[in-house]
Design an enzyme around this catalytic site. Sequence first.
Site: not given
Lengths: 84, 264
Positions: A37-41
Amino acid sequence: MTEAEVIELIDSSLAEEFELDRKDMVPEANIYEDLGLDSLDTVDMVIVLEGAFAFKIREEEAVRAIRKLEDIHHFVLSKTGQNS
Amino acid sequence: MIEPQNKGAVAPPPSPLAILLMNLWAYPLLVFLTLAGVLFFPLGFAYGRFFRRWQADRLTRWVIWVYGRCWLLMMRPFVRFERQQMELLEVGKPYLFVINHLSFFDTFCMALLPIYDIAFAVRSWPFRMFWYRKFMYLARYLDVENGSWDDSLASSKETFATAGSVLFFPEGHRSRNGSLQRFYSGGFKIAVAAGVAVVPLCIVGTDQLLPPGRKLMHPCRISLRVLEPIDTAKFAVEGGHMQLRRLVKGKIEKNLAEMRAGLD
């Protein structure tokens, strides 16, 4: 809802939204390094959990500290009154 | 999930001689084309800036598109390029393009589009290629790995304001087996926040040309299909970008299956 049902709903909701492989979703999995996952996720994850459990958590400071899948489990369980 | 291997009648693999000839042709010419581009860029840039009064970023994006067109021409003896549904695009209108990612050369194939004014959103590693880096900065490409979300949104809005477009690879990485990977939300959030239409693009064949992990190019057929632009206004609700992401992924998945079947 039992603790196991809450955890199952968390995992199935996240797996569906982020197309995660359920076998990778072990409690100690790091949501960034292991699950990709990334920060936007993280923002999307909050929307998914709010939708699944009908609560509002986006303002909660504890959300920002989440790193592992088990952190999500514990956090949601505490919000749903399943965990002290 | 798209199956990585085509079922049924599969085109015969290219002969070793064809592969050898192609690589003896394509790599030296790519180096030559790149060197020529680097050497002649200052002249063209000065001409465009001072005589045509073009903005530096738009001008650089045009030069990159011309470079891509030259590459397409160069590859013609070994690669058959096919463009589908280009008429769905309105030249001069800003779009946010999203495309599946199979190969390093996917970006080169964007010169098949009739629109040149496109800023690519890429990870940080392409910025480390010193021979391309200067052009990427001038063209205001987005470094979505190191840049913040706010920076990406602000830069995209500036590009859209001048009728430019932005292109995202929502999978984030090239596919290792040809199958479509999970889509990240960044591009969809930007499209919704900026109120521009999303145009899904589908590319097949570049995984035959040069997939990740292989050094030698193979002769192949490459198809690029434009799908109907999607108005993002109705997705400007909480979680709307996630619905948009799912919609777009479904469309790309369906079209890739059709296109791969057509390559058999």
